[in-house]
Design an enzyme around this catalytic site. Structure first.
Site, PDB file in Angstrom:
ATOM      1  N   LYS A  99      -9.322   2.400  -2.273  1.00 50.31           N
ATOM      2  CA  LYS A  99      -9.630   1.829  -0.974  1.00 50.31           C
ATOM      3  C   LYS A  99     -10.993   2.289  -0.478  1.00 50.31           C
ATOM      4  CE  LYS A  99      -7.375   1.112   3.541  1.00 50.31           C
ATOM      5  NZ  LYS A  99      -6.140   1.419   4.307  1.00 50.31           N
TER       6      LYS A  99
ATOM      7  N   CYS B  30      -5.601  -3.296   2.517  1.00 53.52           N
ATOM      8  CA  CYS B  30      -5.478  -3.315   3.970  1.00 53.52           C
ATOM      9  C   CYS B  30      -6.819  -3.484   4.685  1.00 53.52           C
ATOM     10  CB  CYS B  30      -4.743  -2.047   4.420  1.00 53.52           C
ATOM     11  SG  CYS B  30      -4.018  -2.163   6.076  1.00 53.52           S
TER      12      CYS B  30
ATOM     13  N   GLU C  99       0.840  -1.202   0.000  1.00 55.11           N
ATOM     14  CA  GLU C  99       0.000   0.000   0.000  1.00 55.11           C
ATOM     15  C   GLU C  99       0.879   1.259   0.000  1.00 55.11           C
ATOM     16  OE1 GLU C  99      -3.487   1.801   3.006  1.00 55.11           O
ATOM     17  OE2 GLU C  99      -2.391  -0.038   3.497  1.00 55.11           O
TER      18      GLU C  99
END
Length: 293
Positions: A122, A155, A51
């Protein structure tokens, strides 16, 4: 995207665990390319980077994040990774700080020898990411690559079972996870990381391969835990977890067709077929279109 059948052929994947330095974009890119080259030397055809690996993660302000952010696909990071994918004949999934107009996104690019295939933003922001980034607005897209169909999460997205289920329902065989895992309160140091358990459970419950590429090091006081891994469609790791504190190229050879062909758990149960669509919405209310699953 149109559904395609998975080719019955082995695929070598790599999770690249690295230590980006905040603000040092050129050095981070150079290190990422060196590690991609190392993965290619082991035969990798799909490489996953962490990330925000081009910029680092712990921004002091939105102004700092904006100064480091790039547009996609014409930014220097995406262009360098495209050139690398073309030169080495592979595909790359990489976390990037994206700028689009006035908005910033915690994003990932999906790249191949012919250029940009797609992007993921995200959906579930963690902590003070919300001070810098807008929540992802592209849903959970699935992309057709020459070897199969891939989804992408970043994540904290992995803590939501809907993320993996929607990827699977759209026909994904593998989910790539650029991530920056941090310590979880209550973690037993003698047990596998909670993040590893979540990735394993998601792979098992959806019959998916999962490739998690984490970072290491401490950035502005924030430690990261490493332990990248590649999880098979049964939920058991096929490579890793990697170390907690050092850079590493984690490589595994898998067959994506197993995610579909071996989905039956016994003579009676198959995880996609057994869903109670009379009780809950086919696509969880997302509006996504089911794929070939």
């Amino acid at each position: 995207m149109p559904a395609t059948r998975v080719k019955e052929a082995p695929l070598t994947v790599a999770a690249i665990q690295m230590e980006p330095r905040i603000g040092e974009v050129e050095a981070n890119l150079a290190r990422s390319v060196a590690l991609i080259e190392e993965a290619a030397g082991h035969g990798a055809k799909l490489v996953v980077l962490p990330e925000l690996c081009n910029t680092g993660y712990v921004f002091e302000s939105r102004a700092e994040a904006r100064a480091l952010a790039e547009s996609i696909p014409d930014g220097r990071s995406t262009q360098l990774w495209i050139e690398t994918a073309r030169r080495l004949g592979l595909h790359i999934v990489a976390g990037i700080t994206e700028r689009e107009g006035e908005l910033l996104y915690n994003s990932a690019v999906i790249l191949g020898p012919d250029g940009l295939i797609g992007r993921y933003r995200k959906v579930h922001l963690w902590g003070d990411e919300a001070l810098h980034f807008a929540p992802g607005n592209l849903g959970f897209p699935v992309f057709d690559l020459p070897f199969g169909r891939i989804g992408c999460h970043i994540c904290y997205d992995c803590w939501f079972p809907e993320s993996f289920r929607l990827a699977a329902l759209q026909g994904a065989e593998i989910v790539c996870v650029p991530t920056n895992w941090v310590p979880i309160p209550g973690q037993d140091p003698n047990r596998e990381a909670m993040a590893n358990i979540i990735a394993m459970g998601a792979a098992h419950c959806n019959s998916l391969f999962v490739v998690c590429a984490d970072r290491v090091g401490t950035e502005r006081g924030q430690p990261f835990i490493g332990q990248s891994l590649v999880v098979g469609h049964t939920g058991w790791p096929v490579a890793g977890p990697a170390s907690r504190d050092s850079e590493e190229v984690l490589v595994a050879t898998i067959n994506l067709a197993d995610a579909r062909r071996k989905r039956n758990w016994n003579d009676f149960n198959q995880v996609m077929r057994d869903r109670r669509r009379d009780v809950y919405d086919e696509m969880l209310g997302s509006g996504a279109k089911p794929g070939w699953y």
